[in-house]
Scaffold this motif. Structure first.
Motif, PDB file in Angstrom:
ATOM      1  N   GLN B  37       0.849  -1.193   0.000  1.00 21.01           N
ATOM      2  CA  GLN B  37       0.000   0.000   0.000  1.00 21.01           C
ATOM      3  C   GLN B  37       0.887   1.246   0.000  1.00 21.01           C
ATOM      4  O   GLN B  37       1.461   1.628   1.017  1.00 21.01           O
ATOM      5  N   GLN B  41      -2.855   5.480  -1.922  1.00 18.63           N
ATOM      6  CA  GLN B  41      -3.421   4.467  -2.816  1.00 18.63           C
ATOM      7  C   GLN B  41      -4.031   3.323  -2.012  1.00 18.63           C
ATOM      8  O   GLN B  41      -3.747   3.153  -0.823  1.00 18.63           O
ATOM      9  N   GLY B  42      -4.843   2.532  -2.697  1.00 21.68           N
ATOM     10  CA  GLY B  42      -5.335   1.315  -2.074  1.00 21.68           C
ATOM     11  C   GLY B  42      -4.288   0.218  -2.161  1.00 21.68           C
ATOM     12  O   GLY B  42      -3.352   0.293  -2.955  1.00 21.68           O
ATOM     13  N   PRO B  43      -4.415  -0.807  -1.329  1.00 15.63           N
ATOM     14  CA  PRO B  43      -3.456  -1.914  -1.371  1.00 15.63           C
ATOM     15  C   PRO B  43      -3.464  -2.631  -2.724  1.00 15.63           C
ATOM     16  O   PRO B  43      -4.497  -2.709  -3.389  1.00 15.63           O
TER      17      PRO B  43
END
Lengths: 115, 117
Positions: B37, B41-43
């Protein structure tokens, strides 16, 4: 490839009020799952709610509910009766039924609940 | 039940150094995941194990990243040599065997925050 879009970087809501987070996704598949995960400052991702694409009925979990619009590829989360503990990043995620466990996450929406 | 354990919680290294992260999943969970991650940002999934076999490592930068899951339990993720762009939180997650009633419910640890200077 699937993409997940969360267009709201941050949302603020007062305690006891309702807030709705938006999510759209792009896929050519028919069988898939959608999720909302919560990430508090502890960084641990926690599943909030899950929706199977073949189910027309919208999922609900206590104060959390979704509005799933399959044709529009939209998956919004409604938090009712907001509590201070709801303050966190919320991520929308997509999973193909053919890629078990491989989640495609959006960029997240920061929810801040104020007294 | 005990959750997913990860260590260390924070790590600061200089570029070109090596680093390793450790994960102990929930007991009995067959599947283990490493997600990266990056800030804002998203993972993103790096690698997925089923027991001690790799299911998906398509997004793992194999020239510098490696991972193993010994005896189908603990897992280690290594970066050698590290680059500035590797600065991120590395999240480990686990899930039980494939179950249509719980598909997609991953149990996450608290992650390791890596800073590469």
């Amino acid at each position: 490839a699937q993409t997940v879009t969360q267009s709201q970087p941050e949302m603020s809501v007062q305690e006891a009020e309702t807030v709705t987070l938006s999510c759209t996704y792009d896929t050519s598949e028919n069988n898939y799952y959608l999720f909302w995960y919560k990430q508090p400052p502890s960084r641990q991702m926690i599943l909030v709610i899950r929706q199977e694409a073949y189910k027309q009925q919208n999922a609900t979990e206590n104060r959390f509910s979704v509005n799933f619009q399959k044709a529009a590829k939209s998956f919004s989360l409604k938090i009712s009766d907001s509590q201070l503990g709801d303050t966190a990043m919320y991520f929308c995620a997509f999973m193909s039924s053919g890629s078990w466990g491989k989640l495609q996450f959006g960029a997240g929406t920061q929810v801040v609940v104020t007294p | 039940e005990a959750g997913v354990a990860q260590s260390p919680r924070y790590k600061i290294i200089e570029k070109r150094q090596s680093v390793a992260f450790w994960c102990n999943p929930i007991s009995g969970h067959a599947t283990l995941y490493w997600y990266q991650q990056i800030l804002g940002q998203g993972p993103k999934l790096l690698i997925q194990f089923q027991n001690n076999g790799v299911v998906d490592d398509s997004q793992l930068p194999k020239d510098r990243f490696s991972a193993e899951r010994l005896k189908g339990v603990d897992s280690t993720l290594k970066i050698q040599p590290a680059k500035l762009e590797d600065s991120a939180v590395y999240l480990c997650a686990s899930s039980p065997d494939r179950d249509s009633n719980r598909g997609g419910k991953l149990f996450f640890g608290s992650g390791t925050q890596l800073s590469v200077l």
